[in-house]
Write an enzyme that holds these catalytic residues in place. Structure first.
Site, PDB file in Angstrom:
ATOM      1  CG  ASP A  18      -6.882   2.714   4.293  1.00 28.82           C
ATOM      2  OD1 ASP A  18      -5.888   1.999   4.528  1.00 28.82           O
ATOM      3  OD2 ASP A  18      -7.986   2.257   3.944  1.00 28.82           O
ATOM      4  CG  ASP A 114      -2.557  -0.851   5.844  1.00 31.26           C
ATOM      5  OD1 ASP A 114      -3.177  -1.050   6.907  1.00 31.26           O
ATOM      6  OD2 ASP A 114      -2.919  -1.318   4.746  1.00 31.26           O
ATOM      7  CD  GLU A 115      -7.060   0.703   8.955  1.00 29.76           C
ATOM      8  OE1 GLU A 115      -7.969   1.545   8.824  1.00 29.76           O
ATOM      9  OE2 GLU A 115      -7.240  -0.521   8.884  1.00 29.76           O
TER      10      GLU A 115
END
Length: 419
Positions: A18, A114-115
């Site tokens: 993350d 973003d993860e």
């Protein structure tokens, strides 16, 4: 190693990577002068739609948070540096991050810009999972100048939960045996997958903590939340058998768009115009992806930040803006009580490729499909002679993708990862 969960003869080691304060961190990486300063990514500061999208940890330390009004943020932190979103820059950074993850395993599942999840079960037989996690974190930091947190666990739910426990630059192990001592005492609203609405429903049946949920009566839970209640009870007990699926990037389940209004709005004409605009954007994105869907949903956020939603599942799939608008505005009129509105959203879900969509005949559409029947018969005859796929309907010819069609970054960034 004591981390894995036994599934048959296999012990799974799942990482959830993350990125920390991603948009703000990317801006600081591109411009080192912004490092150690309170910065925030926002829309147009001159309008109320200028809300904070994300902020650096320096800004968060001064009380700045996501969804805060820009004006309020500047009053709280006069030195706050506001930047407009630079989506091409963020997509480039995301692609570079996922490229690093794929050097360790082919089992990488991106879930947002973003993860993502990684299954390193095979690699963990050669190296300790924590050693791998540390190396990944350091590489992302050194090569991209971006911080991230990583959760290490025997399944996806626990890995996601673990990555949230220490930010920024944290690495956290969460074993199934740790669930009663670490998760059960927490309020149920803090469990991944539970929002305000679900938490309120659980409170009505006296479920206030994650432990209450884990030990709740299955029948009572199913009555309150349906199948989702049973799934949440399993999660509360640390049970999650979902695989890390790299192919999930090819699956689109919904296409939606939302907008924050410049003012708390009660003018029905302006609200109708907003629904028309949102329906057009959703239709454009469906067109680019050659998709259609059977469920239309609307999202409403009022002036007091209360969220509500309504949806309708149709007999036939739709994708045209007029059809989407017609269903969305019907749902709106059915549920709106006249109170001021801050945000509106429109989503088409249960989507599928248009080529796989079957239309059910009715008195309203029979004539339309009857006229097309001779065309389909001719296509069948040609394909019998020359092979399947020789002729395509005009709608299936690829159009050039426009930037305007790529407005939902939680979904559209995945196009970069299919290349």
């Amino acid at each position: 190693m004591g981390i894995g969960l036994e599934v048959g003869t296999l012990s799974r080691i799942i990482l959830h990577v993350d990125m920390n304060s991603f948009y703000a961190s990317v801006e600081q990486a591109y411009n080192p002068e912004l490092k150690d300063k309170p910065i925030a990514i926002a829309g147009d500061p001159k309008q109320r739609r200028g809300i904070i999208v994300t902020s650096s940890y320096e800004a968060r330390a001064k009380g700045i948070y996501t969804t805060m009004n820009v004006g309020e943020a500047l009053r709280k932190c006069p030195g706050l540096i506001l930047l407009p979103p630079d989506f091409p820059k963020y997509r480039l950074a995301s692609k570079a991050m996922f490229s690093i993850l794929r050097e360790y395993t082919d089992l990488v599942e991106p879930v947002s810009i973003d993860e993502g999840y990684m299954d390193i079960s095979a690699k963990s037989k050669e190296r300790h999972p924590i050693e791998i996690a540390k190396e990944i974190q350091l590489r992302i930091q050194n090569e991209l100048d971006l911080p991230c947190s990583i959760g290490v666990a025997p399944n996806k739910f626990l890995a996601k939960t673990a990555s949230d426990m220490k930010k920024p630059m944290g690495i956290t192990i969460l074993r199934k045996r740790d669930v009663p001592s670490i998760l059960w005492p927490l309020p149920v609203i803090e469990m991944h997958g539970i929002g305000e609405s679900t938490a309120k429903k659980l409170q009505t049946i006296k479920i206030n903590t994650i432990g209450d949920l884990a030990q709740s009566n299955e029948g009572l839970l199913k009555e309150a939340l349906g199948k989702n209640g049973i799934r949440l009870r399993e999660r509360a007990n640390g049970i999650d058998f979902r695989e890390v699926d790299p192919d999930s990037i090819y699956e689109t389940k919904s296409v939606g768009n939302s907008t924050t209004l410049p003012f708390d709005e009660t003018d029905i004409d302006k609200l109708t115009d907003t629904f028309q605009m949102l329906s057009a954007k959703v239709a454009e994105r469906l067109e680019v992806k050659k998709l259609c869907g059977s469920t239309v949903s609307i999202q409403i956020r009022d002036a007091d930040w209360h969220n509500s939603s309504r949806s309708k599942t149709l007999q036939n799939d739709i994708y045209l803006k007029d059809d989407i608008f017609e269903e969305a505005i019907k749902l709106f009129h059915k549920g709106w009580d006249g109170s001021p509105i801050r945000l509106l959203g429109v989503t088409v879900s249960n989507v599928r490729d248009r080529k796989n969509s079957a239309q059910q005949l009715s008195f309203d559409n029979y004539e339309k499909f009857a006229k097309q029947e001779p065309i389909y018969e001719l296509i069948d005859e040609i394909e019998k002679k020359f092979g399947k796929g020789l002729i395509q309907k005009g709608i299936e010819i690829d159009k050039k993708t426009t930037y305007a069609s790529k407005t939902s970054f939680s979904k559209d960034f995945l196009e970069d990862l299919k290349e």
